[in-house]
Scaffold this motif. Structure first.
Motif, PDB file in Angstrom:
ATOM      1  N   SER A  27      55.292  65.516  39.808  1.00 13.71           N
ATOM      2  CA  SER A  27      54.229  66.396  39.323  1.00 13.71           C
ATOM      3  C   SER A  27      54.579  67.867  39.559  1.00 13.71           C
ATOM      4  O   SER A  27      54.268  68.731  38.730  1.00 13.71           O
ATOM      5  N   ASP A  30      56.988  68.833  36.778  1.00 15.97           N
ATOM      6  CA  ASP A  30      56.293  69.016  35.503  1.00 15.97           C
ATOM      7  C   ASP A  30      55.520  70.330  35.470  1.00 15.97           C
ATOM      8  O   ASP A  30      55.485  71.027  34.448  1.00 15.97           O
ATOM      9  N   GLU A  31      54.901  70.695  36.584  1.00 13.52           N
ATOM     10  CA  GLU A  31      54.141  71.938  36.646  1.00 13.52           C
ATOM     11  C   GLU A  31      55.063  73.146  36.481  1.00 13.52           C
ATOM     12  O   GLU A  31      54.752  74.085  35.737  1.00 13.52           O
TER      13      GLU A  31
END
Length: 262
Positions: A27, A30-31
């Motif tokens: 995550s 992805d950020e």
């Protein structure tokens, strides 16, 4: 708690931490990726330092040629161009000798004594400076020598002077004009090869300056979460999860033992 239940609890803790670590790592990637895509698409110019916008000129095929056009124009009336910032580091005798050496050459040799810097539009690369000057010359065949603050560069146009090495023997105490004279004499004595049968040091087959250090940043839209990062995050999760699982089991045993003894 029976041994099977204890083992089951340790496995659950172990697996939960490992899975959570991998999910968190993914995550975060992805950020960061989405932030880079947004920055690339919004057209905002970001300069990390006062040098960043100048360094980009080294990779820019649409650089402003006016500086090199001015130098090339000056060289048509005098084979030596001296940047005002370097005028203190020349002597009249060497300059006069250079002019005598290059007079009436079938393939001209031009000298540009320039103040080179990593904040100029060639990032201080003397070969690229020489190539950009050579490109602006009206001559069909010519050689340009650039003498910078601490480095020298050579560019050929239309033909190549086969100088075996750039390391022309110069004295560390020589001024810019004396260094330029050494290069001129070495190039003057070098064999001239046809463009088709040799490789230019600084210009491609279309006469464009060769940019050696290509700036090729990754397209943020094509970035992918690497397998190595996934494996590492899983391993880290296993280490942390295993430690918590073992620690929890030992703690539970100590708690049960304390209760029996109380």
């Amino acid at each position: 708690m029976n041994p099977v239940a204890k083992f089951g609890a340790a496995v659950v803790i172990f697996g939960a931490v490992a899975t959570g670590s991998a999910i968190y790592s993914s995550s975060e990637f992805d950020e960061a990726k989405q932030a880079r895509i947004a920055a690339a698409n919004d057209g905002t110019v970001v300069v990390d330092s006062i040098y960043g916008d100048r360094i980009e000129g080294r990779y820019d095929p649409n650089y402003d040629p006016s500086r090199y056009q001015a130098i090339a124009k000056s060289l048509q009336s005098d084979p030596i161009y001296i940047d005002a910032y370097r005028a203190f580091d020349v002597d009249d005798e060497s300059l006069a000798t250079i002019r005598d050496e290059v007079e009436s050459l079938e393939m001209p040799i031009y000298v540009a004594i320039l103040a080179t810097s990593q904040v100029d539009d060639a990032d201080g690369n003397p070969d690229l400076l020489a190539a950009r000057v050579a490109q602006e010359l009206p001559d069909e065949r010519a050689t340009v020598v650039v003498v910078g603050d601490v480095t020298e560069g050579i560019a050929d146009k239309g033909a190549v002077r086969d100088l075996d090495t750039y390391d022309v023997e110069t004295d560390v105490d020589d001024n810019d004009s004396a260094v330029a004279l050494d290069y001129v004499r070495a190039l003057k004595g070098a064999e001239v090869e046809d463009w088709q049968h040799s490789m230019s040091r600084s210009l491609d087959d279309e006469g464009q300056p060769i940019v050696v250090d290509e700036d090729a940043p990754d397209d943020p839209a094509t970035l992918a979460y690497p397998v190595g990062a996934a494996v590492w995050s899983t391993v880290l999760g296993l280490i942390v999860g295993g430690s918590l699982g073992i620690g929890g089991l030992l703690g539970w045993r100590a708690f049960k033992k304390r209760r029996r003894n109380s």
